[in-house]
Design a protein around this motif. Sequence first.
Motif, PDB file in Angstrom:
ATOM      1  N   GLN A  39       0.778  -1.159  -0.028  1.00 51.73           N
ATOM      2  CA  GLN A  39       0.126  -0.112  -0.131  1.00 51.73           C
ATOM      3  C   GLN A  39       0.802   1.164  -0.153  1.00 51.73           C
ATOM      4  O   GLN A  39       1.076   2.002   0.955  1.00 51.73           O
ATOM      5  CB  GLN A  39      -1.053  -0.129   1.114  1.00 51.73           C
ATOM      6  N   PRO A  40       1.549   1.423  -1.071  1.00 48.85           N
ATOM      7  CA  PRO A  40       2.665   2.472  -0.972  1.00 48.85           C
ATOM      8  C   PRO A  40       1.927   3.834  -0.703  1.00 48.85           C
ATOM      9  O   PRO A  40       1.006   4.048  -1.146  1.00 48.85           O
ATOM     10  CB  PRO A  40       3.110   2.615  -2.628  1.00 48.85           C
ATOM     11  N   ARG A  41       2.675   4.557  -0.088  1.00 48.80           N
ATOM     12  CA  ARG A  41       2.260   5.939   0.141  1.00 48.80           C
ATOM     13  C   ARG A  41       1.795   6.925  -1.159  1.00 48.80           C
ATOM     14  O   ARG A  41       0.767   7.643  -0.966  1.00 48.80           O
ATOM     15  CB  ARG A  41       3.193   6.924   1.018  1.00 48.80           C
ATOM     16  N   ALA A  42       2.575   6.592  -2.093  1.00 50.87           N
ATOM     17  CA  ALA A  42       2.048   7.292  -3.294  1.00 50.87           C
ATOM     18  C   ALA A  42       0.679   6.786  -3.558  1.00 50.87           C
ATOM     19  O   ALA A  42      -0.066   7.828  -4.358  1.00 50.87           O
ATOM     20  CB  ALA A  42       3.131   7.019  -4.325  1.00 50.87           C
ATOM     21  N   MET A  43       0.382   5.800  -3.475  1.00 47.89           N
ATOM     22  CA  MET A  43      -1.069   5.322  -3.992  1.00 47.89           C
ATOM     23  C   MET A  43      -2.148   6.074  -3.349  1.00 47.89           C
ATOM     24  O   MET A  43      -3.111   6.439  -3.697  1.00 47.89           O
ATOM     25  CB  MET A  43      -1.033   3.588  -4.062  1.00 47.89           C
ATOM     26  N   ASN A  46      -2.585   9.667  -3.696  1.00 46.19           N
ATOM     27  CA  ASN A  46      -3.072  10.005  -4.958  1.00 46.19           C
ATOM     28  C   ASN A  46      -4.443   9.912  -4.715  1.00 46.19           C
ATOM     29  O   ASN A  46      -5.545  10.271  -5.816  1.00 46.19           O
ATOM     30  CB  ASN A  46      -2.582   9.048  -6.069  1.00 46.19           C
ATOM     31  N   GLN A  47      -5.177   9.305  -3.883  1.00 47.61           N
ATOM     32  CA  GLN A  47      -6.729   9.157  -4.025  1.00 47.61           C
ATOM     33  C   GLN A  47      -7.392  10.144  -3.164  1.00 47.61           C
ATOM     34  O   GLN A  47      -8.627  10.329  -3.186  1.00 47.61           O
ATOM     35  CB  GLN A  47      -7.077   7.685  -3.392  1.00 47.61           C
ATOM     36  N   GLY A  48      -6.678  10.812  -2.373  1.00 47.91           N
ATOM     37  CA  GLY A  48      -7.550  11.567  -1.593  1.00 47.91           C
ATOM     38  C   GLY A  48      -7.970  11.099  -0.444  1.00 47.91           C
ATOM     39  O   GLY A  48      -7.749   9.888  -0.211  1.00 47.91           O
ATOM     40  N   PRO A  49      -8.924  11.904   0.386  1.00 48.37           N
ATOM     41  CA  PRO A  49      -9.427  11.223   1.639  1.00 48.37           C
ATOM     42  C   PRO A  49     -10.451  10.010   1.490  1.00 48.37           C
ATOM     43  O   PRO A  49     -11.011  10.245   0.301  1.00 48.37           O
ATOM     44  CB  PRO A  49     -10.238  12.279   2.313  1.00 48.37           C
ATOM     45  N   ALA A  50     -10.321   9.003   2.041  1.00 42.91           N
ATOM     46  CA  ALA A  50     -11.267   8.038   1.823  1.00 42.91           C
ATOM     47  C   ALA A  50     -12.390   8.387   1.877  1.00 42.91           C
ATOM     48  O   ALA A  50     -12.786   9.025   3.306  1.00 42.91           O
ATOM     49  CB  ALA A  50     -10.476   6.682   2.644  1.00 42.91           C
TER      50      ALA A  50
ATOM     51  N   ASP B 773       8.171   2.569  -3.730  1.00 42.03           N
ATOM     52  CA  ASP B 773       7.517   3.527  -3.106  1.00 42.03           C
ATOM     53  C   ASP B 773       7.966   4.827  -3.657  1.00 42.03           C
ATOM     54  O   ASP B 773       7.375   5.866  -4.085  1.00 42.03           O
ATOM     55  CB  ASP B 773       7.217   3.679  -1.626  1.00 42.03           C
ATOM     56  N   SER B 777       6.335   7.867  -6.140  1.00 44.54           N
ATOM     57  CA  SER B 777       6.165   9.001  -5.580  1.00 44.54           C
ATOM     58  C   SER B 777       7.189  10.037  -5.773  1.00 44.54           C
ATOM     59  O   SER B 777       6.891  11.477  -5.657  1.00 44.54           O
ATOM     60  CB  SER B 777       5.984   8.914  -4.129  1.00 44.54           C
ATOM     61  N   VAL B 806       1.605   5.930 -10.673  1.00 46.70           N
ATOM     62  CA  VAL B 806       0.379   5.686  -9.906  1.00 46.70           C
ATOM     63  C   VAL B 806      -0.914   5.256 -10.501  1.00 46.70           C
ATOM     64  O   VAL B 806      -1.252   4.494 -10.358  1.00 46.70           O
ATOM     65  CB  VAL B 806       0.181   6.883  -9.036  1.00 46.70           C
ATOM     66  N   ARG B 820     -15.473   3.567  -3.700  1.00 49.56           N
ATOM     67  CA  ARG B 820     -15.147   4.429  -4.852  1.00 49.56           C
ATOM     68  C   ARG B 820     -14.368   3.955  -5.728  1.00 49.56           C
ATOM     69  O   ARG B 820     -13.709   4.162  -6.903  1.00 49.56           O
ATOM     70  CB  ARG B 820     -14.293   5.676  -4.485  1.00 49.56           C
ATOM     71  N   GLN B 824      -6.361  -0.312  -3.570  1.00 48.39           N
ATOM     72  CA  GLN B 824      -6.259  -0.491  -2.097  1.00 48.39           C
ATOM     73  C   GLN B 824      -4.793  -1.348  -2.027  1.00 48.39           C
ATOM     74  O   GLN B 824      -4.196  -0.800  -1.029  1.00 48.39           O
ATOM     75  CB  GLN B 824      -7.128  -1.506  -1.849  1.00 48.39           C
TER      76      GLN B 824
END
Lengths: 301, 1027
Positions: A39-43, A46-50, B773, B777, B806, B820, B824
Motif C-alpha cells: 500500500q505505497p504512500r504514493a498510491m 493519490n486518492q485523496g481522503p477515503a 514507493d 512518488s 500511480v 469509490r 487498495q
Amino acid sequence: MDYLKQQNLASVPALFVICRYLATRPDGEDEAALRRVLQPRAMIANQGPAPRDDERRDVLPASLEVGRDIELLDAQGSRRERVWSLRESVRAEVAAVPAADSRPFRNLVLRSLGARAMQVIESGERPADVALALTWLLQGDPLSPLSTSWSDGPEMAVRRSGLDLAVSSPEQWRALVRWARSLGLATATAARQKSYLVVDPTKAVDDTLGRLPRQGPAETWFRQLHSLLPVLGHRALISALPGPRGSATEIPAATALAVCKLERAGRLRLLQSDDASSTVVLRLGHQVRQVGEVHVVEAVA
Amino acid sequence: MTSTMKGFRCWNAGSVRQTVYSDIGALPSDADAVFLAAHTPVTLAHPRGEELPGATSGERQVLDALLASVGDVDRNTIVAVTGGSGTGKSHIVRWVNAHLDASDARFHVLYVPRAVQSIRELLRRLVVGLPDGGGKELLTRIDAAIGNTNPAELQDRLLEEMRLALTWTLEPQMATDDESAAERAVREERNSLLGEPDEQGKRRDGLADLLALPEVNRALLRPEGRLYRLVQSLYSETSRRDEQQEAFTPADLPLRQPGLRRALAGKSGLIELWDIICHDPRPALDLLDEALRSALPRTLGLRAHNGETLDLLFRRSRQTLRDQGKELVLLFEDLAQFGLIDGELYDQFTIQPGSDLAPLRVLFAVTDGPYDKLPLTVQTRISHRFIVNSSALQDREAFVARYLNLVRVGRAEVETRWSQAQDSDTGDWVRNACDTREDGLPCQFRDECHKYFGAVEVAGLGRVGLYPYNGLALRRALDARGPSVTPRDALDVCVSEVLIEADAHIGRGTYPHERVRERFDFKVQRAKDVVLGGRTGEQAERLYRALVVWGDETELAPVIAEAFSLEVGVSRSQGTPALSKSGPQTEPRAATKTSSPSPLPPLFQWRNDDHLADDQVDFYRACLLRLVNSRLDLDQDLFHTANGEGAEILTRLFNRMSFDFPTDARGRRPGAGTVTFPIQRNDDDVRVLVAARWFDEHGHWDPERGTWPWPDGHDPVDLMLALECRLEQWANEVRVAFLSKVAGRDLARTVVGTRAVALIASGMPPHDVSDLDRVLSSPTSTSSATPAWASAWRAAAEALRKVSAVGWVGQFAAVRQGDRGGPQLIDAAELTAGLQTVLRSPVAHLRRVVEEFNDSAPVVASAARDLLSAVEQDAPSLLRDVTSAVETLAEGLEHAEPRAVAKAAREVGRRARDSGLFRPADGWNDFAEALDTLEALPAGLPLDWRRNEQESEAAEALAVEHWAGSAIAGALALQVVRNSMAATRQECVRSNSVAGDVDQRRREVRKKLKQVEEHLQALGTSEVRHG
C-alpha cells in the motif's frame, strides 16, 4: 470466524497480492512492512481522503485475518507485531500462479475456504458466514437470477431463507457477490436495466477438474467434487443452512448448469449408465437428465 | 393412373401461357372465351347518371346504361368507367364488348382494345372500324407526315406548331360562374402566359416568344426530352401507352442555364415572364402540354385544311349510319390511348346527333387522374360514370381459383364451350376441372387434394381446388404483392409465374424451389431451426420453404409433402438438449399474456436473408457488448477497465463493431487489432441473439414472466446455455486479447520501469530507485544538469511528468474495491521484481518499451523513445566529461580528500589576498566559489572509475549520471583553484625581489605556501601535462 460480518473488506484479489508477495519472503513480513510495500504512500496520497476512514486500513488486515483463517497464512508474534508468512503447504502452489491469471489461486482459496468450513462443522461449530452464504446462493436457480442490488430482491430472499445471520446489509451482500465472482461461482451479468448475479460455478468446477477422477461413476465423481468444493452442495454444509432445504441427494441446478456447460465446451462427457446405484440426477429448469458416469476429457494440469 | 399425388399437376405451363393475360391489352381481341372464363364480376359505384329501371349490378349495369338510350336519336350517351390502375376497368369494357350482339341491327360497334398501342395503329383502327369505308387519304397523309420527314425535322415542326398554337390557336380561357378562387388564379396565370395580342391579334411577350429563344428551343428539342420521346414513339411500331401520357417537366426548360436573362436584354416583358416561370414552372409546363396537344394533330395532318380529317370521317360515318337508322357504338378500353389526339375524339363527343348524324353510344375506361382532366365540354356531357370500387380481388381466393380452373381446362376447350354456350345461350358454360377431370368424372385426387390443399366455392363453378396452393400459401402469395395488390399483379405472379414454375419444379421433385421465397410472403415468426425441428440435409431448405409457406411454420400435411416429393421425416427439438425434457416441458406452452409484441421476427427474417434494420443491428451490438463486458472479470486479475487507460485499451480492442454483422449492416467494419466476432445468418448465431435479447430485456429465463412472448419452440435451458457458452467463449477471447495487448503485468512493470529510468537519468542513485514507493512518488529533481547531459535531463523530466506510474499501476496491477473503487493494494511482488530487471539494463528496457508498447501505451512508449534518444545523444559527451573530470580530480587530489585540499587552498589564498599577493587580483570570488564546490564534493566519488567498453555508452552514462555532475563540477573547481594558486605563486616570486618592511609577513606566507607546495606542484604539473 465470520467474514462478511467481521472482515467485510477482505477479498480474494487482496489475498492474491498478499500471498504472492509473501511467497517471495520466506521469513515473512510484519504488517507494517507489508503495508509499506503493498500500500505505497504514493498510491494512497493519490486518492485523496477515503470515503470511510477504516476502508483502506481494513482491506489489508481483514484479508490477512481471512487468509489465516482459511490456513493460507501463518501469523507469529504478538498482535501488534505479528509476522505474516505464507504457509509452506501452499507456497509452491502460490508461487506457480501466473501474475496475470489468478484463477488457480482463486481455486485454491475456494478449496481452502470449503475445507475450513468442513473442519469447523466437524468440530461442531458454525462455519463462516461466507461459506454458508455461498452454499445458499448455489442452491438457487440459475434461470431466475437475483439482482446484484441488495434491495431489489436479495434482501427478501435472504430473509425468507433465514440467512440473516450471514448476510444482513447491502455491504455484506456486496461482499458476498465479490466472493462469489472471485471464486468462480457466479457471474454478475449486466442486462439493459440492471445487473444480475447468475449462479454458475462453471469456472470453479473447471479449475478443479484436474483434481477429480478422470472418469468414474457419477455419484462418486460428484461426491468428490463436493468434497473438494463443499459450497457447491456438500450435504454437511447444506445441513448447516437455516430453514427448509432442498434435497441433499440431488445435484443443485447451478452445478448442473456448470457440468452441462463444460460438456458443451468439450471438457466433460456425461454418460448414461445401467448401474442405477451410481446415477445422479441433473435437473435444470424443466430438463432432467440421469448421468451414470462422468469423464473428464482434458485434465487440467 | 398414379396412386399418389407425388409430382401431380393438373395444368401445364403451356396452358397458363395460353389462358392467363394479366394485361387486358395483351389479350387478343378474339379471345373473349378465355377472358370470360375467368372473369370475376366487380361491383361498381354509380355516382353519375340516372339509375336504370330493373337495376342490375356489376358489368351488366354498364351494358344496360350504354344501351338504355338506343333508339333515342336526339342524344348521345357517354359512359365512363373509372378507377385506379389495374382495378379491372378495361375488363368491364371488354366484358361489355363480349356481350354486345355484333349482329344487332340497331348499332354499329367500333371497339378499340387496349392492345392498340401506337398512334398510327390507333388511327388505322378507327378508320377501318368506321362504317363509311373512307379514310385512305387520311392514313396516307399521316404516313407521309411521318415517313417523309426524319425524326429531328418532325420534332422541329412540332415545336413550331406549338409556337403557332401559343401565338394564335389557343384561346384565353373565360371565367365561369362557379369558378373558385384557386381556379381563377390558375386560369389567369395561363392567360397571362399566353401573352398580350398586338393590333394584328398576334400574341406577344408570351410563352411563344420564349420558345423562339435558342436556349429554350435547344432545351425543348434535347435528346430524351418530352418532344424527343414523343417523336421517337411515332416512328416505332409499338409504343408504350404512357409515352403519350407523359407531360413536360422542368428539365424541358433551361431554368438554371446561365445567360438567359442576358439573351432577353431589352425585353422587359419577357424577363418578367421568365422570372415568373423560374419561380414556378408548373403553369408554363401545363400550357406547353396544351400547346402540344393542339400541335400534334396539325403536325401529323389530322387537321388538314383540305381533304379528309378524323372529324370528317366521323361525320361521314355518323351520316351513313343515320341514313341506315343505326347508331354508332364506340368502345374504348383505355381512353388514355388517344393521348395527344384525344381532342379529335372529344370533338365528336360534343357533336350532338340530329337528322343527319347518328347518335353516339360511347363507353370508355380511364383512370381517375386523366378523367379529372377531361375537358369541361366532355365532362359535362358524360351520361354515366361508374367507379370500380371493389377490386376483383375482394374475394381473393375465388379470383385466383377461377384462373386455376381456367388453366386446368385449357384454352381450346374453353373456346369450344363458349362457342357452344353462345349458340345454346347456356349460362354456366365453363366446366369445373376438379369435378370433371377424368373424362367427366372427378379428379382421382379431388377429395384429399381439396382437404389438404383446400378448395373454394366459386360462383358458377362450384368448389375449385387451390392446388398447388393451399389457403395459407395463397394468402402468402397475395400478401407478397403488398397491401394494394391489383388483379394484374395477382395474375402476373400468383397465377402465371407461380404456376409455370410449379409445373416444372413439381415435375422434377424440386418444389418449392428457391424463388418461392420471392413469390410468396416469406415473413416468419419463428426461428428457422425451430421450424425445421432439427431436420437437416439436402431437403431441409426445400422443406423449410414448404413449412413456412404451406405450413405457416408449424407442420406440413402429409399429402402436401407427398405432392412436392418432400420427405418430412421425424423432427426433433433444435440443438442438442442439455438435459432431456421432463413432463411439463413437453406440453405445448400456453400463450402468456404479454404487454408487447415479440421483437424477434426481424431477426428471423434476417436469418432468411432479409436485411436487418440498422436500429436492430445497433441494438444487438450494444446488447452483446454489454453482456460480454460484464463477463470479462479482468478485475479479478487486477486489471481495471472502467475508465482511464484500461478503458481506452479495452475499447480499442473490443467495441460494438467487434460484432461483425454481414456487410449489409451499417457502420464500419472492425478495424485491425480489434477482436472480431462474426455474426452469421445461421441457426446457432440467431439462437444466441434471441437469447441475448430475451435476457437483456428480462434478466431471467422464465417464459411466463416476459413482457413479450417467449420465442416459440425454444427451450429456456437450451437458450440460456447457448448464450452462456457463447458469452463465455467471447469473453475469454477478449480477455486473452487484452492480456496480450498489455502483456500481462508487463505493462504496469514497464511503466514503473520507465519512470525508474527517468529518475536515474535525472540523477537519482540507482539504489534509491530500487524502492518501489520512491519510484511511484519521487518528485522531479530540481537540480540542474551538466551541459553535456542537458537533453537527457529534459527528456527525463518530461517522462516523469507524462508517465504517472500511480495511475498505470492503479489500472493494471492493483486491487480496487470499496465505495469509490480506488486502488487498495498493489501487486508488489511483480512490480518489485520488474524494477530489479529494469535496473539491471535500463537502456534495454527503454528500447523494449519503444518496440513493444507503442500500441498499448503510446504515451509511455513516446516518453521512452524520447528519453532513449536523448540519453544516446548525450552519453558520449557526458562520458568524455566524466572521464576528464575523474582524471583531473584523481591526479589533482592525489588521494587527498577534496575538503582538505580546499581548506588548505583557502588559507593560502586568504593570506595572499591579505598580503596583496593574490592573483588574479579580481579573481577572489571565483576562487572562493570553487573552494566551496570542492568542499561540497561527496567523499566517495569513484575517482578510480574507468569506462566499461562492454557496455553501451548510454548504459554507462546512466550508470554514472548520479555522480557525474559532482565530478565534473569538482574538476572545474579544482582547475580554478590551481590557476589562482599558480598566478599567486608567480606574484610571490616576483615580490621576493622587492625590498620592504614586510619581511615577517613574507616569511609566513612562504611557510604556508610551502605546506601546499606539494599539492600546487602536482596541480601545476598536471596543468602543464594537459596543456
